[in-house]
Enzyme design. Sequence first.
Site, PDB file in Angstrom:
ATOM      1  N   ASP A 234       0.841  -1.208   0.000  1.00  0.00           N
ATOM      2  CA  ASP A 234       0.000   0.000   0.000  1.00  0.00           C
ATOM      3  C   ASP A 234       0.872   1.253   0.000  1.00  0.00           C
ATOM      4  O   ASP A 234       0.558   2.240  -0.675  1.00  0.00           O
ATOM      5  CB  ASP A 234      -0.900   0.021   1.244  1.00  0.00           C
ATOM      6  CG  ASP A 234      -1.884  -1.129   1.254  1.00  0.00           C
ATOM      7  OD1 ASP A 234      -2.240  -1.609   0.168  1.00  0.00           O
ATOM      8  OD2 ASP A 234      -2.286  -1.540   2.354  1.00  0.00           O
ATOM      9  N   SER A 271       3.620   2.471  10.006  1.00  0.00           N
ATOM     10  CA  SER A 271       4.965   2.279   9.444  1.00  0.00           C
ATOM     11  C   SER A 271       5.210   3.108   8.178  1.00  0.00           C
ATOM     12  O   SER A 271       6.284   3.039   7.586  1.00  0.00           O
ATOM     13  CB  SER A 271       5.158   0.791   9.110  1.00  0.00           C
ATOM     14  OG  SER A 271       4.253   0.415   8.095  1.00  0.00           O
TER      15      SER A 271
END
Length: 286
Positions: A234, A271
Amino acid sequence: MARIVVVGSISMDQVTVTERRPEPGETVLGRGFEMVPGGKGANQAIAAARAGAEVGFVGAVGNDLFAGRLREVLDAAGVDTTRLRTTDGPSGIATIIVDTSGENSIIVVPGANARLTELTDADLAAIAAADVLLCQLEIPIETVLAAARHARAHDTTVLLNPSPVQWLSPELWACVDIAVVNEGEAEQLGSALEPVAHVVTTRGGAGARYRGPDGEFASPGVTVDVVDTTGAGDTFTGALAAHWHEGPRTALAWAGAAGALATTKLGASASIPHRAEIEHLLARQG
Ligand code: RIB
């Protein structure tokens, strides 16, 4: 600065870290547990915003305890949430198991994402005014098709990450300008990808491949210490969308660096690197 509209999912990820995944019928002790906002749509929206784009999000949360936190994470990343609806019922959730090699298994329960069945006039106007429409397949396929059709009619570039992979109509494929797939998805989709002008195939630590009107090339992998691969694809896709206007080579370099950095921490949205971190890694790579 690229203007991007994401029409996609947002979910609360429930992440369990374990030495190894249990076999059927087996119980193992886990190492830790965290709840981290995720969903492929939200992850890609945050990644695009952090990579430098102006991003709007069209999606749905439920009216439960998770909804506030899900909205908050998009707001904090500077994503426009004006078109994020609150619907009756639960928000989407994902149960994620991450092992010590950083590999994951994911089960998604769509919740509110399945209730994103209509696009408003304001959603359509935002799509028409955007440079890139970014979609995945965690919301009803009719909504993806309506968004893609409208984008195509208004010269907005359509970037589709067809994940979780499923059969798609030729009409939807005909609206897609760029497809981002991993190697497994590329194999499953096979010839369905042929009509798509630009196809980017991610190869985990080995980098990515591009094919399109500008020819074919491979973009090398970036070596990092992998903690959790959840959301790395993603992050790659969001950064690619943010830098697509600079051409496929530059966009793949940004996407590869962003995706690699995303594997160095636990949790999908937690992250995703900021622009300065990506620039720093790109500079180090020369
Ligand atoms: O691609 C990673 C995402 O897939 C997770 O954040 C999870 O929500 C699932 O949708």
